[in-house]
Design a protein around this motif. Sequence first.
Motif, short mmCIF file in Angstrom:
data_model
loop_
_atom_site.label_atom_id
_atom_site.label_comp_id
_atom_site.label_asym_id
_atom_site.label_seq_id
_atom_site.Cartn_x
_atom_site.Cartn_y
_atom_site.Cartn_z
N ASP A 151 48.77 88.10 82.33
CA ASP A 151 48.32 89.14 83.28
C ASP A 151 48.68 88.71 84.70
N GLN A 152 49.97 88.67 84.97
CA GLN A 152 50.42 88.19 86.27
C GLN A 152 50.01 89.11 87.42
N ALA A 153 49.67 90.36 87.12
CA ALA A 153 49.22 91.28 88.16
C ALA A 153 47.90 90.81 88.78
N HIS A 154 47.14 90.02 88.03
CA HIS A 154 45.88 89.47 88.55
C HIS A 154 45.94 87.94 88.58
N ARG A 155 47.11 87.42 88.86
CA ARG A 155 47.31 85.97 88.84
C ARG A 155 46.29 85.24 89.72
N LYS A 156 46.13 85.69 90.96
CA LYS A 156 45.24 85.00 91.89
C LYS A 156 43.80 85.03 91.39
N PHE A 245 39.18 93.33 85.12
CA PHE A 245 40.47 92.86 84.62
C PHE A 245 40.28 91.84 83.50
N GLN A 249 41.48 92.31 79.41
CA GLN A 249 42.28 91.31 78.70
C GLN A 249 41.54 90.75 77.50
#
Length: 297
Positions: A151-156, A245, A249
């Motif tokens: 889930d790189q869109a919510h990496r931070k 998020f 997941q």
Amino acid sequence: MIAIQTLKRQSLGAVTSRASSCYPRFFSISPTSQDAHTSTSRRPPSKPHSIDPRWLTMIKRRIGKCMMFGLKPPQVEEAGNILQRIARDWRELIAGSEGYLTDEWRRGLYRQTVAWGEMDSMVRHVNNVTYLRYAETARVYFVRNFAVHIDQAHRKEWMNLVSPKGVGVIVRSLKIDYKFPMTYPDKVTVYHKLVHDPSAQQSQYAFDLQAMILSEARQRPAARVHEDIVVYDYKQNKKTTLPPFVEAQFQTMWDLQKRARKHWQQQILDIETQVRKLEVESWDREDAVEDMGSARK
């Protein structure tokens, strides 16, 4: 493993008879009977389920017995293919059949070397605390995998979950079951899975994980850890709800766990059926005569 209801229906006499007359299966999912040559013993297993930790060892022994008794060249090839399949997929057969996701994007630790210094000098096995450190490290990578691979869109946000910068996750309690003492040299692989369906989670502030710590040398679980995790807001110093998020997941992961369990249990069933076929075609057929090789001449 064998269902409790089945065990209740079996008398002690029947169990004793099987132990003396049949090749032991130790909770393997192939059916057993009092008479190794009865038609019941020839029926392949029909319903997949979880397996005994020593299943791999017993399957190899069953194949070995067939080969020692004597197999024809096509059967030897089939036995070799089964052994190759087990050697390649043994982690998936053990962990995947319980719903653990074993691919490289999901696993926490993979074949991490056990250091000699991790052993307790008094009892000469890996120190009990070290198992918890394996699980802790794998848990951190479990979260980081979402940030890096899934889930790189919510990496931070995922990375912050394992740091005290905002909303994070902390351990409320741990329960560990030690299965056998690991020793040096060895390597460990650790997987995590969700315990409950996120859509039916009782608490909006917490979730449960289970970790399986696999010994590469013994090819079975060395320990199992149950982790009670709480979502915590470090800025407000109080627990908080699971971020949306994460919920999304986790629901996807739960669905994947169910599919993995079904898939790998079916693989176990296929292997059991193949091995049973080899047994029926070799030592467990009615007219079976052991191939003594040159000793018979």
